[in-house]
Design a protein around this motif. Structure first.
Motif, short mmCIF file in Angstrom:
data_model
loop_
_atom_site.label_atom_id
_atom_site.label_comp_id
_atom_site.label_asym_id
_atom_site.label_seq_id
_atom_site.Cartn_x
_atom_site.Cartn_y
_atom_site.Cartn_z
N LEU A 46 -3.50 -7.69 -9.47
CA LEU A 46 -3.39 -8.62 -10.52
C LEU A 46 -3.52 -8.24 -11.96
N ASP A 47 -3.99 -7.19 -12.00
CA ASP A 47 -4.49 -6.78 -13.42
C ASP A 47 -4.30 -5.11 -13.63
N GLU A 48 -3.70 -4.79 -14.17
CA GLU A 48 -3.50 -3.09 -14.16
C GLU A 48 -4.64 -2.36 -14.71
N HIS A 49 -5.53 -3.23 -15.38
CA HIS A 49 -6.81 -2.51 -16.07
C HIS A 49 -7.71 -2.55 -15.11
N VAL A 50 -7.58 -2.97 -14.03
CA VAL A 50 -8.77 -2.92 -13.11
C VAL A 50 -8.54 -1.82 -12.01
N ARG A 51 -9.65 -1.17 -11.73
CA ARG A 51 -9.59 -0.16 -10.78
C ARG A 51 -10.67 -0.28 -9.75
N ALA A 52 -10.53 0.15 -8.35
CA ALA A 52 -11.73 -0.12 -7.58
C ALA A 52 -11.95 0.98 -6.84
N PHE B 195 -14.61 -1.01 -10.57
CA PHE B 195 -15.59 -1.49 -9.54
C PHE B 195 -15.69 -0.47 -8.53
N VAL B 196 -16.87 -0.13 -8.07
CA VAL B 196 -17.25 0.88 -7.12
C VAL B 196 -18.00 -0.11 -6.22
N ASP B 197 -17.24 -0.17 -4.97
CA ASP B 197 -18.01 -1.05 -4.06
C ASP B 197 -18.68 0.18 -3.18
N ASP B 198 -19.97 -0.16 -2.98
CA ASP B 198 -20.90 0.81 -2.36
C ASP B 198 -21.10 0.23 -0.91
N GLY B 199 -19.88 0.30 -0.07
CA GLY B 199 -19.91 0.16 1.36
C GLY B 199 -20.46 -1.43 1.65
N SER B 200 -19.74 -2.28 1.05
CA SER B 200 -19.83 -3.82 1.24
C SER B 200 -19.41 -4.11 2.61
N LYS B 201 -20.04 -5.01 3.41
CA LYS B 201 -19.75 -5.30 4.74
C LYS B 201 -18.99 -6.77 4.71
N ASP B 202 -18.88 -7.31 3.47
CA ASP B 202 -18.18 -8.58 3.30
C ASP B 202 -16.90 -8.33 2.81
N ALA B 203 -16.29 -9.63 2.32
CA ALA B 203 -15.24 -9.44 1.96
C ALA B 203 -14.88 -8.98 0.42
N THR B 204 -15.89 -8.11 -0.20
CA THR B 204 -15.81 -7.70 -1.58
C THR B 204 -14.60 -6.81 -1.57
N PRO B 205 -14.45 -5.85 -0.78
CA PRO B 205 -13.09 -4.75 -1.09
C PRO B 205 -11.67 -5.72 -1.13
N LEU B 206 -11.67 -6.90 -0.36
CA LEU B 206 -10.33 -7.30 -0.25
C LEU B 206 -10.37 -8.27 -1.56
N MET B 207 -11.32 -8.60 -2.03
CA MET B 207 -11.18 -9.31 -3.40
C MET B 207 -10.92 -8.30 -4.64
N LEU B 208 -11.65 -7.27 -4.52
CA LEU B 208 -11.28 -6.15 -5.32
C LEU B 208 -9.86 -5.47 -5.53
N SER B 209 -9.47 -5.64 -4.12
CA SER B 209 -7.83 -5.15 -4.09
C SER B 209 -6.98 -6.13 -4.62
N ARG B 210 -7.28 -7.37 -4.52
CA ARG B 210 -6.35 -8.49 -5.17
C ARG B 210 -6.72 -8.41 -6.63
N LEU B 211 -7.71 -7.93 -7.22
CA LEU B 211 -7.84 -8.16 -8.43
C LEU B 211 -6.90 -6.94 -9.21
N THR B 212 -7.12 -5.60 -8.27
CA THR B 212 -6.27 -4.52 -8.80
C THR B 212 -4.80 -4.66 -8.89
N ARG C 60 -13.64 6.42 0.14
CA ARG C 60 -12.56 5.97 1.14
C ARG C 60 -11.21 5.64 0.70
N ALA C 61 -11.18 4.92 -0.60
CA ALA C 61 -10.05 4.54 -0.75
C ALA C 61 -10.09 4.10 -2.30
N GLU C 62 -8.82 4.46 -3.17
CA GLU C 62 -8.88 4.15 -4.52
C GLU C 62 -7.88 3.30 -4.81
N LEU C 63 -8.16 1.97 -5.57
CA LEU C 63 -7.35 1.16 -5.73
C LEU C 63 -6.89 0.77 -7.15
N GLY C 64 -5.73 0.57 -7.64
CA GLY C 64 -5.56 0.27 -8.85
C GLY C 64 -4.59 1.52 -9.49
#
Length: 318
Positions: free
Chosen positions: A66-72, A47-64, A310-314
């Motif tokens: 839960l699943d080692e196959h997910v990167r953000a 997932f590439v978060d393109d500067g979201s202003k809502d909770a999208t980055p937090l949800m992507l962090s949670r997915l990374t 800004r940050a790499e998750l997963g």
């Protein structure tokens, strides 16, 4: 004792740009997982978060987590859809890479079909959108005529209905990564890049949730990027119209001199104002066209990075 040699599975990378998609991310992830389970390949979802202003980055962090196959990849600001896709492709490690939007208008259920075509030997598997269920008449008509115009003035063949939902082979990705221009029109770049390709048609369903982030302003900018990236016809048209305008001016001068000689010249205020307005308007239009190209040259010569993260998750897969 005979040793058993383990065969490493092929890796599929799925690149997903997202911008303020907090209501779609989890549902999209679930649908992708269902589709991938039918494929005998290892996978990563980027997932590439393109500067979201809502909770999208937090949800992507949670997915990374839960699943080692997910990167953000969390971009430092909004760079735009095309650069977000580019960022994900730059970081993809797969033998094949699929790019798709995260609003479920690019159906995840089609992933096995794309992979099957790739396994048959195709290096680019392009999807063609026949229709969009929630698209209005204006959007359908402007899209149709845009593709007609860009194909008429460009040497690159861009299939009407083509989208950024496609699969490309690793060798195609490595070639694509050599293209580093800022104002990107990836559909045109893929049409220009070559390789063995095939197409799959689909009807895009409505967005699962939320509203499209492509405002009329962004759509116009995207359209201009496509035209200026693959055609100099607007500049050439300016030259042709300028020559025609010059010819008409000469004819008008001859007419005025004739009227002066035969003594039928009128005060001519209206004619003068019409000519001045017409020529002045044409000059402003042509200066605007030239300015669009010069502006793009200005952006390229600065040689700034296409994006910054800004940050790499997963987990970074090896």
């Amino acid at each position: 004792m005979n040793s058993i040699k383990l065969v490493k599975k092929m890796l599929l990378s799925i690149v997903v740009p997202v911008y303020n998609e907090e209501d779609n991310v989890e549902k999209f992830y679930e649908e992708v997982i269902k589709a991938i389970q039918t494929i005998d390949m290892d996978y990563e979802i980027i997932f590439v978060d393109d500067g979201s202003k809502d909770a999208t980055p937090l949800m992507l962090s949670r997915l990374t987590q839960l699943d080692e196959h997910v990167r953000a990849l969390i971009l430092a600001r909004n760079f735009g859809h095309q650069l977000a896709i580019t960022c994900g492709m730059d970081h993809a490690q797969g033998d094949a890479v699929i790019t798709m939007d995260g609003d479920l208008q690019h159906p995840p259920m089609m992933i096995p079909d794309l992979v099957k075509k790739w396994q048959e030997g195709y290096e680019v598997v392009q999807t063609i959108r026949l229709a969009t269920d929630d698209a209005n008449l204006l959007k359908r008509m402007t899209s149709k005529w845009y593709y007609k115009i860009i194909n008429a003035i460009s040497q690159v063949d861009i299939v009407p209905g083509g989208s950024d939902f496609r699969l490309i082979d690793r060798k195609v990705l490595e070639t694509f990564m050599l293209f580093r221009e800022h104002d990107r029109f990836i559909r045109g770049m893929m049409g220009d890049i070559g390789y063995k390709r095939t197409m799959i048609q689909f009807v895009a369903p409505p967005r699962y949730a939320g509203k499209s982030k492509f405002s009329p302003r962004k759509m116009l900018r995207f359209a201009l990027d496509g035209i200026t990236a693959y055609s100099t016809m607007p500049l050439r048209a300016s030259l042709y119209v300028g020559l025609l305008s010059g010819l008409l001016s000469v004819l008008l001068i001859i007419h005025v001199l004739y009227c002066k000689l035969v003594g039928t010249a009128a005060p001519g205020w209206a004619t003068t104002m019409i000519v001045v307005s017409l020529v002045g308007g044409l000059q402003l239009i042509f200066l605007g066209i030239i300015g669009e190209y010069i502006g793009r040259i200005f952006e390229e010569v600065k040689r700034r990075p296409l994006y910054w993260i800004r940050a790499e998750l997963g987990h970074h897969r090896k």
